[in-house]
Design a protein around this motif. Sequence first.
Motif, PDB file in Angstrom:
ATOM      1  N   ASN A 174      75.092  34.000 -34.364  1.00 23.07           N
ATOM      2  CA  ASN A 174      75.245  32.767 -35.130  1.00 23.07           C
ATOM      3  C   ASN A 174      76.202  32.994 -36.283  1.00 23.07           C
ATOM      4  O   ASN A 174      76.082  33.960 -37.038  1.00 23.07           O
ATOM      5  CB  ASN A 174      73.893  32.311 -35.680  1.00 23.07           C
ATOM      6  CG  ASN A 174      73.026  31.708 -34.586  1.00 23.07           C
ATOM      7  OD1 ASN A 174      73.503  30.904 -33.802  1.00 23.07           O
ATOM      8  ND2 ASN A 174      71.759  32.107 -34.554  1.00 23.07           N
ATOM      9  N   LEU A 175      77.178  32.132 -36.401  1.00 23.04           N
ATOM     10  CA  LEU A 175      78.125  32.170 -37.501  1.00 23.04           C
ATOM     11  C   LEU A 175      77.999  30.875 -38.293  1.00 23.04           C
ATOM     12  O   LEU A 175      77.442  29.887 -37.792  1.00 23.04           O
ATOM     13  CB  LEU A 175      79.550  32.337 -36.971  1.00 23.04           C
ATOM     14  CG  LEU A 175      79.820  33.601 -36.142  1.00 23.04           C
ATOM     15  CD1 LEU A 175      81.233  33.559 -35.569  1.00 23.04           C
ATOM     16  CD2 LEU A 175      79.628  34.847 -36.987  1.00 23.04           C
ATOM     17  N   PRO A 176      78.485  30.871 -39.492  1.00 17.40           N
ATOM     18  CA  PRO A 176      78.417  29.616 -40.277  1.00 17.40           C
ATOM     19  C   PRO A 176      79.098  28.465 -39.546  1.00 17.40           C
ATOM     20  O   PRO A 176      80.275  28.571 -39.169  1.00 17.40           O
ATOM     21  CB  PRO A 176      79.155  29.981 -41.575  1.00 17.40           C
ATOM     22  CG  PRO A 176      79.003  31.462 -41.680  1.00 17.40           C
ATOM     23  CD  PRO A 176      79.027  31.981 -40.262  1.00 17.40           C
ATOM     24  N   ASN A 177      78.326  27.440 -39.290  1.00 15.56           N
ATOM     25  CA  ASN A 177      78.812  26.218 -38.652  1.00 15.56           C
ATOM     26  C   ASN A 177      79.252  26.413 -37.196  1.00 15.56           C
ATOM     27  O   ASN A 177      79.868  25.503 -36.625  1.00 15.56           O
ATOM     28  CB  ASN A 177      79.980  25.611 -39.446  1.00 15.56           C
ATOM     29  CG  ASN A 177      79.591  25.259 -40.865  1.00 15.56           C
ATOM     30  OD1 ASN A 177      78.478  24.783 -41.126  1.00 15.56           O
ATOM     31  ND2 ASN A 177      80.495  25.510 -41.801  1.00 15.56           N
ATOM     32  N   THR A 178      78.970  27.555 -36.601  1.00 16.99           N
ATOM     33  CA  THR A 178      79.346  27.788 -35.206  1.00 16.99           C
ATOM     34  C   THR A 178      78.549  28.962 -34.655  1.00 16.99           C
ATOM     35  O   THR A 178      77.681  29.500 -35.338  1.00 16.99           O
ATOM     36  CB  THR A 178      80.856  28.056 -35.069  1.00 16.99           C
ATOM     37  OG1 THR A 178      81.178  28.152 -33.665  1.00 16.99           O
ATOM     38  CG2 THR A 178      81.240  29.361 -35.752  1.00 16.99           C
ATOM     39  N   TYR A 179      78.836  29.340 -33.417  1.00 17.63           N
ATOM     40  CA  TYR A 179      78.191  30.500 -32.808  1.00 17.63           C
ATOM     41  C   TYR A 179      79.198  31.178 -31.888  1.00 17.63           C
ATOM     42  O   TYR A 179      80.202  30.598 -31.492  1.00 17.63           O
ATOM     43  CB  TYR A 179      76.926  30.095 -32.048  1.00 17.63           C
ATOM     44  CG  TYR A 179      77.182  29.153 -30.896  1.00 17.63           C
ATOM     45  CD1 TYR A 179      77.460  29.627 -29.616  1.00 17.63           C
ATOM     46  CD2 TYR A 179      77.139  27.767 -31.098  1.00 17.63           C
ATOM     47  CE1 TYR A 179      77.696  28.765 -28.574  1.00 17.63           C
ATOM     48  CE2 TYR A 179      77.380  26.901 -30.058  1.00 17.63           C
ATOM     49  CZ  TYR A 179      77.663  27.391 -28.794  1.00 17.63           C
ATOM     50  OH  TYR A 179      77.907  26.542 -27.760  1.00 17.63           O
TER      51      TYR A 179
END
Length: 237
Positions: A174-179
């Motif tokens: 998981n990344l900020p505002n995305t994956y």
Amino acid sequence: MLNIAFLGTFQLPHKPIRSVMKIARSSYPIFSLVLCALFFLPTAIHAQHNNSISFEASSRFFPNLDYSHYPELYIGDQFGVFYERKVAKRQSISVGFTKWNNFIQNGIRKDATIVEWGNYDSWQMGKIAYRRNYKMIDVSYKYTVRMGRKSEIKAGLGLSCSFGSNTYFDSFSNLPNTYQIYQHDKTEAYLGVVPMVSYDHYLFRGRLSIGADLLCRKYLGMFATQIDYGVHLGCNF
């Protein structure tokens, strides 16, 4: 006396006639053979369609999968070519090659034609997510049942090797505002059995045939049973 001698000259030359009759008698076997050949040749030519090459357009569905992105009764998402050789009056051996067609409705999934999931929860790390560019090589035995002068049904059982590119999910982050999903591709092969049934209708004294096919593909280690259905055009010689 002169008349008698003159008549005698007409009655003397019997040797050329005997020679001609002798040649004719010696030619009887050859003449009879030619007649038999002329009589039986059309029938023999019509009957000697022991080989055939057919081209197939088909589709497939997976009865144990929840997901499919092809419409029902669509034909054209796989193509095949088959060679068949008659080994007995009603028995034949077939060798075929079939390839998935990746040209239709595959742009979004980068030519994936099977997705091993019914919902997002089944996307498990280390499992196969996509299967691409599959090809099948089949060797089959078929038995023919005549349905009249121009039609027949064939039932068969074959061995098959299916191979293609599988995409595995490796990890997920998981990344900020995305994956981000990490994956890799691997070429793998499977062995299986293929029961089948087909129908043929013959044209132009059996030189061409058109028909329909139904196959069930079951492979060891494969997650799905594949059902193929399609039509074919054959050239017989």
